[in-house]
Write a protein that holds these residues in place. Structure first.
Motif, PDB file in Angstrom:
ATOM      1  N   ASP A  92       0.831  -1.214   0.000  1.00 22.47           N
ATOM      2  CA  ASP A  92       0.000   0.000   0.000  1.00 22.47           C
ATOM      3  C   ASP A  92       0.859   1.255   0.000  1.00 22.47           C
ATOM      4  O   ASP A  92       0.566   2.221  -0.720  1.00 22.47           O
ATOM      5  CB  ASP A  92      -0.931  -0.003   1.215  1.00 22.47           C
ATOM      6  N   GLU A  93       1.914   1.253   0.817  1.00 24.56           N
ATOM      7  CA  GLU A  93       2.776   2.437   0.857  1.00 24.56           C
ATOM      8  C   GLU A  93       3.511   2.612  -0.469  1.00 24.56           C
ATOM      9  O   GLU A  93       3.658   3.738  -0.962  1.00 24.56           O
ATOM     10  CB  GLU A  93       3.780   2.328   2.014  1.00 24.56           C
ATOM     11  N   HIS A  94       3.948   1.513  -1.061  1.00 26.58           N
ATOM     12  CA  HIS A  94       4.622   1.563  -2.370  1.00 26.58           C
ATOM     13  C   HIS A  94       3.688   2.176  -3.419  1.00 26.58           C
ATOM     14  O   HIS A  94       4.085   3.064  -4.188  1.00 26.58           O
ATOM     15  CB  HIS A  94       5.032   0.148  -2.781  1.00 26.58           C
ATOM     16  N   ARG A  95       2.462   1.733  -3.418  1.00 25.23           N
ATOM     17  CA  ARG A  95       1.480   2.229  -4.402  1.00 25.23           C
ATOM     18  C   ARG A  95       1.157   3.704  -4.161  1.00 25.23           C
ATOM     19  O   ARG A  95       1.097   4.493  -5.107  1.00 25.23           O
ATOM     20  CB  ARG A  95       0.213   1.378  -4.296  1.00 25.23           C
ATOM     21  N   LEU A  96       0.984   4.066  -2.890  1.00 27.28           N
ATOM     22  CA  LEU A  96       0.649   5.449  -2.573  1.00 27.28           C
ATOM     23  C   LEU A  96       1.786   6.393  -2.931  1.00 27.28           C
ATOM     24  O   LEU A  96       1.551   7.484  -3.479  1.00 27.28           O
ATOM     25  CB  LEU A  96       0.303   5.577  -1.091  1.00 27.28           C
ATOM     26  N   LEU A  97       3.015   6.011  -2.634  1.00 25.34           N
ATOM     27  CA  LEU A  97       4.155   6.864  -2.979  1.00 25.34           C
ATOM     28  C   LEU A  97       4.217   7.121  -4.480  1.00 25.34           C
ATOM     29  O   LEU A  97       4.536   8.231  -4.918  1.00 25.34           O
ATOM     30  CB  LEU A  97       5.460   6.232  -2.491  1.00 25.34           C
ATOM     31  N   GLY A  98       3.893   6.098  -5.277  1.00 24.53           N
ATOM     32  CA  GLY A  98       3.870   6.279  -6.718  1.00 24.53           C
ATOM     33  C   GLY A  98       2.818   7.281  -7.144  1.00 24.53           C
ATOM     34  O   GLY A  98       3.062   8.139  -8.014  1.00 24.53           O
ATOM     35  N   ILE A  99       1.636   7.217  -6.523  1.00 23.99           N
ATOM     36  CA  ILE A  99       0.553   8.153  -6.826  1.00 23.99           C
ATOM     37  C   ILE A  99       0.948   9.576  -6.448  1.00 23.99           C
ATOM     38  O   ILE A  99       0.761  10.530  -7.212  1.00 23.99           O
ATOM     39  CB  ILE A  99      -0.730   7.729  -6.079  1.00 23.99           C
ATOM     40  N   LEU A 100       1.504   9.732  -5.244  1.00 27.02           N
ATOM     41  CA  LEU A 100       1.869  11.056  -4.750  1.00 27.02           C
ATOM     42  C   LEU A 100       3.016  11.652  -5.564  1.00 27.02           C
ATOM     43  O   LEU A 100       3.033  12.862  -5.844  1.00 27.02           O
ATOM     44  CB  LEU A 100       2.251  10.971  -3.275  1.00 27.02           C
ATOM     45  N   LYS A 101       3.980  10.819  -5.944  1.00 23.97           N
ATOM     46  CA  LYS A 101       5.098  11.295  -6.762  1.00 23.97           C
ATOM     47  C   LYS A 101       4.588  11.788  -8.109  1.00 23.97           C
ATOM     48  O   LYS A 101       5.007  12.847  -8.600  1.00 23.97           O
ATOM     49  CB  LYS A 101       6.118  10.168  -6.953  1.00 23.97           C
ATOM     50  N   SER A 102       3.657  11.048  -8.703  1.00 29.50           N
ATOM     51  CA  SER A 102       3.079  11.450  -9.983  1.00 29.50           C
ATOM     52  C   SER A 102       2.277  12.740  -9.864  1.00 29.50           C
ATOM     53  O   SER A 102       2.160  13.496 -10.836  1.00 29.50           O
ATOM     54  CB  SER A 102       2.172  10.329 -10.527  1.00 29.50           C
ATOM     55  N   ALA A 103       1.740  13.002  -8.665  1.00 32.23           N
ATOM     56  CA  ALA A 103       0.977  14.224  -8.429  1.00 32.23           C
ATOM     57  C   ALA A 103       1.876  15.423  -8.139  1.00 32.23           C
ATOM     58  O   ALA A 103       1.385  16.534  -7.930  1.00 32.23           O
ATOM     59  CB  ALA A 103       0.006  14.011  -7.266  1.00 32.23           C
ATOM     60  N   GLY A 104       3.195  15.200  -8.111  1.00 28.75           N
ATOM     61  CA  GLY A 104       4.133  16.299  -7.919  1.00 28.75           C
ATOM     62  C   GLY A 104       4.467  16.622  -6.487  1.00 28.75           C
ATOM     63  O   GLY A 104       5.074  17.665  -6.215  1.00 28.75           O
ATOM     64  N   LEU A 105       4.129  15.721  -5.578  1.00 29.93           N
ATOM     65  CA  LEU A 105       4.424  15.967  -4.170  1.00 29.93           C
ATOM     66  C   LEU A 105       5.868  15.563  -3.841  1.00 29.93           C
ATOM     67  O   LEU A 105       6.415  14.641  -4.454  1.00 29.93           O
ATOM     68  CB  LEU A 105       3.463  15.189  -3.281  1.00 29.93           C
ATOM     69  N   PRO A 106       6.481  16.254  -2.862  1.00 26.54           N
ATOM     70  CA  PRO A 106       7.865  15.927  -2.481  1.00 26.54           C
ATOM     71  C   PRO A 106       7.925  14.700  -1.587  1.00 26.54           C
ATOM     72  O   PRO A 106       7.999  14.795  -0.362  1.00 26.54           O
ATOM     73  CB  PRO A 106       8.322  17.192  -1.748  1.00 26.54           C
ATOM     74  N   VAL A 107       7.864  13.531  -2.205  1.00 26.16           N
ATOM     75  CA  VAL A 107       7.925  12.263  -1.471  1.00 26.16           C
ATOM     76  C   VAL A 107       8.989  11.385  -2.127  1.00 26.16           C
ATOM     77  O   VAL A 107       9.350  11.599  -3.294  1.00 26.16           O
ATOM     78  CB  VAL A 107       6.561  11.535  -1.482  1.00 26.16           C
ATOM     79  N   PRO A 108       9.510  10.397  -1.414  1.00 27.39           N
ATOM     80  CA  PRO A 108      10.501   9.492  -2.021  1.00 27.39           C
ATOM     81  C   PRO A 108       9.882   8.684  -3.160  1.00 27.39           C
ATOM     82  O   PRO A 108       8.755   8.196  -3.045  1.00 27.39           O
ATOM     83  CB  PRO A 108      10.907   8.582  -0.853  1.00 27.39           C
ATOM     84  N   LYS A 109      10.630   8.532  -4.225  1.00 25.21           N
ATOM     85  CA  LYS A 109      10.172   7.703  -5.339  1.00 25.21           C
ATOM     86  C   LYS A 109      10.287   6.232  -4.954  1.00 25.21           C
ATOM     87  O   LYS A 109      11.319   5.801  -4.452  1.00 25.21           O
ATOM     88  CB  LYS A 109      11.031   7.978  -6.573  1.00 25.21           C
ATOM     89  N   PRO A 110       9.223   5.449  -5.157  1.00 21.98           N
ATOM     90  CA  PRO A 110       9.307   4.013  -4.862  1.00 21.98           C
ATOM     91  C   PRO A 110       9.955   3.269  -6.029  1.00 21.98           C
ATOM     92  O   PRO A 110       9.565   3.441  -7.178  1.00 21.98           O
ATOM     93  CB  PRO A 110       7.842   3.612  -4.692  1.00 21.98           C
ATOM     94  N   TYR A 111      10.943   2.415  -5.740  1.00 22.15           N
ATOM     95  CA  TYR A 111      11.647   1.685  -6.784  1.00 22.15           C
ATOM     96  C   TYR A 111      11.257   0.217  -6.861  1.00 22.15           C
ATOM     97  O   TYR A 111      11.143  -0.347  -7.952  1.00 22.15           O
ATOM     98  CB  TYR A 111      13.161   1.784  -6.562  1.00 22.15           C
TER      99      TYR A 111
END
Length: 306
Positions: A69-88
């Motif tokens: 869930d955290e991996h998926r959410l980070l991807g969504i937030l990163k795509s939205a332009g938020l300053p969060v770590p990119k999930p690899y």
């Protein structure tokens, strides 16, 4: 760490067989998760860094899918332009470690509890909380996120029979909230960080560079996040900073109805009341308890006025 070095080598090989692990080191400060820094050499000769996050037993018990869930959410937030770590990468097979783990971007920065410019610091905190709450949920598939209001309701029940710190009026808070539950929804559901406080914000050269630790995230009223942040800012920076943060946030969230804010403030006060577990110096603990009582008193007064 030496005993686990081989496991980290296996993990990065799963990400990319051409990567060589140079070193691994434990990152301090994590409570709910084990956090490890990795330095690696790519086949191109480029040195890169990443973070390994392994969630703790309590979080896994609450949500066995928390890593995914955290991996998926980070991807969504990163795509939205938020300053969060990119999930690899997410390792869910438990072939390497006994628990699932995430490989995410390493961001240079650290929490700052003594900012050189407090006004600008508070402004950046408000701007980025508003950015989280402005993510358009209607266009996203977010059914994997829990409804945080449910966990807040469980918080009231979980205190039944427990020993509460009555110097903080916790029984009064709990009983008052129970008498008003369920709250009438007045705002659209948004993505909530769930634990937006100075310890989960990374800074570099006085600029907010990352919002981390999304394991408590969910969907709900943005005022739940706001109230939690208000009390944390009050603890760390004082009443004027909290007031400034609130004014700045409200100026960016004109569409919100703030009627229920005092109730969310009382939930925040219940949630942030385990002072003995925080290992504070006695003088700081006493100071924070006074601020906690003031926060609660203002919230209750506002409820009575309404």
């Amino acid at each position: 760490m030496k005993n686990e070095y081989g496991k980290f080598e296996q993990l990065v090989q799963k990400l990319d067989p051409g990567i060589k692990l140079i070193c691994a080191w434990e990152l301090k400060g994590g409570i709910s998760a084990q956090v490890t820094g990795l330095e690696m050499l790519q086949s191109t000769g480029r040195i890169i860094r990443m973070i390994v996050r392994q969630h703790g037993d309590n979080d896994l018990k609450r949500n066995p899918n928390i890593a995914a869930d955290e991996h998926r959410l980070l991807g969504i937030l990163k795509s939205a332009g938020l300053p969060v770590p990119k999930p690899y990468y997410i390792e869910q097979s438990c072939e390497v470690f006994s628990k699932p783990c995430l490989l995410i971007e390493f961001i240079e920065g650290k929490p700052d509890f003594t900012p050189s410019n407090l006004n600008d610091h508070i402004l950046q905190l408000a701007i980025n909380l508003a950015k989280i709450h402005h993510v358009d949920c209607a266009k996203l598939r977010l059914s994997f996120l829990p409804k945080l209001e449910n966990s807040y309701g469980e918080m009231l029940d979980s205190k039944d029979g427990a020993i509460l710190d009555e110097t903080l009026n916790l029984s009064l808070i709990r009983d008052l909230l129970k008498s008003y539950m369920p709250l009438r929804p007045m705002n659209k559901e948004v993505i909530l960080h769930g634990d937006y406080w100075p310890g989960n914000i990374l800074w570099k050269e006085d600029k907010l560079v990352s919002i981390i630790d999304w394991e408590d995230s969910g969907l709900g009223d943005p005022l739940a996040d706001l109230a939690n942040s208000q009390l944390e800012i009050l603890f760390h920076f004082g009443m004027d900073a909290m007031s400034d943060f609130t004014i700045q946030y409200k100026s960016m969230m004109l569409e919100l109805n703030f009627t229920n804010l005092p109730f969310w403030q009382l939930f925040a006060a219940l949630r942030l009341s385990d002072f003995p577990e925080w290992g504070l110096e006695k003088s700081k603990e006493n100071s924070w308890k006074k601020r906690h009582k003031s926060f609660v008193r203002q919230a209750i007064n506002q409820i009575r006025l309404n």
